[in-house]
Design an enzyme around this catalytic site. Sequence first.
Site, PDB file in Angstrom:
ATOM      1  CD  GLU A 426     -31.458  76.160 -79.875  1.00  0.00           C
ATOM      2  OE1 GLU A 426     -31.095  77.343 -79.935  1.00  0.00           O
ATOM      3  OE2 GLU A 426     -30.673  75.204 -79.960  1.00  0.00           O
TER       4      GLU A 426
HETATM    5  C1  LIG Z   1     -35.319  85.185 -85.490  1.00  0.00           C
HETATM    6  C2  LIG Z   1     -34.211  84.189 -85.560  1.00  0.00           C
HETATM    7  C3  LIG Z   1     -33.327  84.080 -84.509  1.00  0.00           C
HETATM    8  C4  LIG Z   1     -32.258  83.174 -84.588  1.00  0.00           C
HETATM    9  N1  LIG Z   1     -31.337  83.132 -83.566  1.00  0.00           N
HETATM   10  C5  LIG Z   1     -30.200  82.414 -83.753  1.00  0.00           C
HETATM   11  C6  LIG Z   1     -29.124  82.515 -82.810  1.00  0.00           C
HETATM   12  O1  LIG Z   1     -29.221  83.208 -81.798  1.00  0.00           O
HETATM   13  N2  LIG Z   1     -27.982  81.820 -83.071  1.00  0.00           N
HETATM   14  C7  LIG Z   1     -27.836  81.044 -84.179  1.00  0.00           C
HETATM   15  O2  LIG Z   1     -26.774  80.452 -84.352  1.00  0.00           O
HETATM   16  N3  LIG Z   1     -28.848  80.913 -85.077  1.00  0.00           N
HETATM   17  C8  LIG Z   1     -30.005  81.583 -84.894  1.00  0.00           C
HETATM   18  N4  LIG Z   1     -31.030  81.480 -85.803  1.00  0.00           N
HETATM   19  C9  LIG Z   1     -30.857  80.623 -86.967  1.00  0.00           C
HETATM   20  C10 LIG Z   1     -31.721  79.386 -86.911  1.00  0.00           C
HETATM   21  O3  LIG Z   1     -31.271  78.507 -85.924  1.00  0.00           O
HETATM   22  C11 LIG Z   1     -31.741  78.781 -88.321  1.00  0.00           C
HETATM   23  O4  LIG Z   1     -32.533  79.640 -89.119  1.00  0.00           O
HETATM   24  C12 LIG Z   1     -32.262  77.366 -88.332  1.00  0.00           C
HETATM   25  O5  LIG Z   1     -31.344  76.503 -87.740  1.00  0.00           O
HETATM   26  C13 LIG Z   1     -32.568  76.864 -89.746  1.00  0.00           C
HETATM   27  O6  LIG Z   1     -31.481  77.066 -90.595  1.00  0.00           O
HETATM   28  P1  LIG Z   1     -31.730  77.779 -92.014  1.00  0.00           P
HETATM   29  O7  LIG Z   1     -32.453  79.054 -91.766  1.00  0.00           O
HETATM   30  O8  LIG Z   1     -30.446  77.859 -92.734  1.00  0.00           O
HETATM   31  O9  LIG Z   1     -32.719  76.823 -92.771  1.00  0.00           O
HETATM   32  P2  LIG Z   1     -32.300  75.510 -93.617  1.00  0.00           P
HETATM   33  O10 LIG Z   1     -31.336  74.711 -92.833  1.00  0.00           O
HETATM   34  O11 LIG Z   1     -31.915  75.940 -94.983  1.00  0.00           O
HETATM   35  O12 LIG Z   1     -33.679  74.726 -93.658  1.00  0.00           O
HETATM   36  C14 LIG Z   1     -34.698  75.010 -94.616  1.00  0.00           C
HETATM   37  C15 LIG Z   1     -35.735  73.887 -94.538  1.00  0.00           C
HETATM   38  O13 LIG Z   1     -35.124  72.639 -94.911  1.00  0.00           O
HETATM   39  C16 LIG Z   1     -35.267  71.693 -93.871  1.00  0.00           C
HETATM   40  N5  LIG Z   1     -34.041  70.906 -93.770  1.00  0.00           N
HETATM   41  C17 LIG Z   1     -32.765  71.350 -93.763  1.00  0.00           C
HETATM   42  N6  LIG Z   1     -31.917  70.312 -93.638  1.00  0.00           N
HETATM   43  C18 LIG Z   1     -32.659  69.197 -93.570  1.00  0.00           C
HETATM   44  C19 LIG Z   1     -32.357  67.812 -93.424  1.00  0.00           C
HETATM   45  N7  LIG Z   1     -31.110  67.340 -93.312  1.00  0.00           N
HETATM   46  N8  LIG Z   1     -33.415  66.938 -93.415  1.00  0.00           N
HETATM   47  C20 LIG Z   1     -34.672  67.377 -93.500  1.00  0.00           C
HETATM   48  N9  LIG Z   1     -35.006  68.667 -93.621  1.00  0.00           N
HETATM   49  C21 LIG Z   1     -34.010  69.568 -93.658  1.00  0.00           C
HETATM   50  C22 LIG Z   1     -35.505  72.497 -92.587  1.00  0.00           C
HETATM   51  O14 LIG Z   1     -36.229  71.756 -91.607  1.00  0.00           O
HETATM   52  C23 LIG Z   1     -36.302  73.684 -93.122  1.00  0.00           C
HETATM   53  O15 LIG Z   1     -37.656  73.354 -93.209  1.00  0.00           O
HETATM   54  C24 LIG Z   1     -32.118  82.346 -85.726  1.00  0.00           C
HETATM   55  C25 LIG Z   1     -33.053  82.431 -86.767  1.00  0.00           C
HETATM   56  C26 LIG Z   1     -34.072  83.347 -86.705  1.00  0.00           C
HETATM   57  C27 LIG Z   1     -35.018  83.449 -87.870  1.00  0.00           C
END
Ligand SMILES: Cc1cc2nc3c(=O)[nH]c(=O)nc-3n(C[C@H](O)[C@H](O)[C@H](O)COP(=O)(O)OP(=O)(O)OC[C@H]3O[C@@H](n4cnc5c(N)ncnc54)[C@H](O)[C@@H]3O)c2cc1C
Length: 562
Positions: A426
């Site tokens: 989220e």
């Molecule tokens: C158990 C679980 C349930 C989930 N449920 C859902 C769901 O129901 N629906 C759905 O759509 N998604 C869902 N998600 C996905 C979740 O919302 C994403 O994992 C989350 O948005 C982070 O994206 P990412 O994993 O690609 O991490 P990344 O975006 O790759 O981030 C990695 C790190 O880099 C940082 N970062 C990335 N971009 C920036 C920026 N521009 N500036 C500063 N820091 C940055 C982040 O804060 C983080 O620390 C779920 C994830 C999990 C693990």
Amino acid sequence: MTYRAPLGDFSRILKHVVGYDRVAETTLFEEASLETVEAVLGEAAKMCEEVMAPLQRNGDTDPAVLENGVVRTSKGFAEGYKAIAEGGWIASSADPAHGGMGLPMVVTTCVNDMMSGACLALQLNPLMSQGQIEALEHHASDALKEMYLPKLVTGEWQGTMNLTEPQAGSDVGALTTKAEPLDDGSYAITGQKIYISWGDNDFTGNVCHLVLARLPDAVPGTKGISLFIVPKFIPDETGEPGQRNDLRVVSLEHKMGLHGSPTCVMSYEGAKGWIVGEPNDGMRAMFTMMNNARLGVGVQGVGVAEGAYQHALAYANDRKQGRSDTGTILGHADVRRMLAEMKADTFAARAIALALAVALDMGRATGDAAWKARAGVLTPIAKAFGTDTGIDVASKGVQVHGGMGYVEETGAAQYMRDVRVTSIYEGTNGIQAMDLVGRKLMDGGEAVFSLLDEIETHAEAGKEHMPDLAEAVWQATETLRETTEDLLARDMADRFGGAVPYLRAFARVLGADAHLRVACAEGGGAVERLARFYITRLLPEHSGLCAQARASDLPAAEDFAA
Ligand SMILES: Cc1cc2nc3c(=O)[nH]c(=O)nc-3n(C[C@H](O)[C@H](O)[C@H](O)COP(=O)(O)OP(=O)(O)OC[C@H]3O[C@@H](n4cnc5c(N)ncnc54)[C@H](O)[C@@H]3O)c2cc1C
């Protein structure tokens, strides 16, 4: 697992901190007096204590699995879900026109808090539906509303949200799922989504996916994203689940915790979907859902903190080790320090979440832009501080248990593993903090300064009852004000480097304001001692955090090569 709903703290916060009476005085919520709200919460509390809490361990020991393409849920979750649905707890704030109770967001927030404390993995299911209901209420056509809302509100059908793709996490604008228009006005949706919470289940008649995708002529980035509702079973002409849609669960993610919640890799293979809102305006609709979900996820942290605290307290009351006045580890000063931090922070995080819920309710009931701006400021703080508190309190819960916290039998470790994801999904907490110092300061700090003015007014009034504590809160608010002014004078890249400590400093001040107000209203006893503990021991952290927020000393990317 035993769990007792924190009804006393809800009442305290509603009466003395967030001024719930203002919500009950609006025409929209005139039937939701404080007495009514307390009675409603009492009913939800029974369901959480008696039905949901006993399911908590099942989610961990008997996880959801994928069998022949079908999700099988943890033992007892189907019955737990039925109890949630029959109680009307899926969508207590939904519009009565579609079967909802039309209660303030404050009520839904307290219910979500209790459900999360009782069994987080199961609670995530109705949370997904709540967000979908709100997005459809605001953006869907009347036909879609009539088709989907009544069944989502009763829980006959369940909702999900599908944003994330392997290359599009925090950067939602990078998503590539396609939506091709079909002759009958619907769309063919093709693409893969990952990490979809409750992407399927074996207890609702349908699973309705809200999916972000791109139309063929869409521009790159977030401005070219549209929102679609894509049901597992396509409703027939009578509105009942009909033909199976071309979508499937490919696999379940192997996670650290939250094993009772099936986190699905979803494949859409030309699945039939219907557009929600206008073409290329999907992010606006999705934001409705995400803002709701951000409060909901913040409160997941608060709920788990409550559960972990109660669990640790029970252990501390029982465990004999070393010599102490009580004969148990509760007699040891350091154990009481941990429990006091857990209790004081949980109270602070809960008060912030409920302040946000009140701002949302007031914004909706009055249309006043100032309330909406207040809600905007509080949303990232409630999300990030609520979830950080959940993680921190659950970790301290393990510490209170000693070695018994690290082995799985006691269940202390489960709280920690389950809640860990809440600071990631989220919108990661880093992204929340950037939202606070970025978009939420775009008004030149007007909404933030008006909130700080209010806290200083409370602190001035508090000086009559508790001068030392009130003075500390006033001073901390001034430091936060100066830090805000300092950030406003900086460019965005510089602000982002200090965003996380700034958000936490803000939460520390909001928490102190809440503790002070309750202590002034109730005076004396455990409530005052907890306020004193928070203000003298935890609030001082704000000053170091503000210094961090103002420091421009981040190493450059190339420094990490050394
Ligand atoms: C158990 C679980 C349930 C989930 N449920 C859902 C769901 O129901 N629906 C759905 O759509 N998604 C869902 N998600 C996905 C979740 O919302 C994403 O994992 C989350 O948005 C982070 O994206 P990412 O994993 O690609 O991490 P990344 O975006 O790759 O981030 C990695 C790190 O880099 C940082 N970062 C990335 N971009 C920036 C920026 N521009 N500036 C500063 N820091 C940055 C982040 O804060 C983080 O620390 C779920 C994830 C999990 C693990």
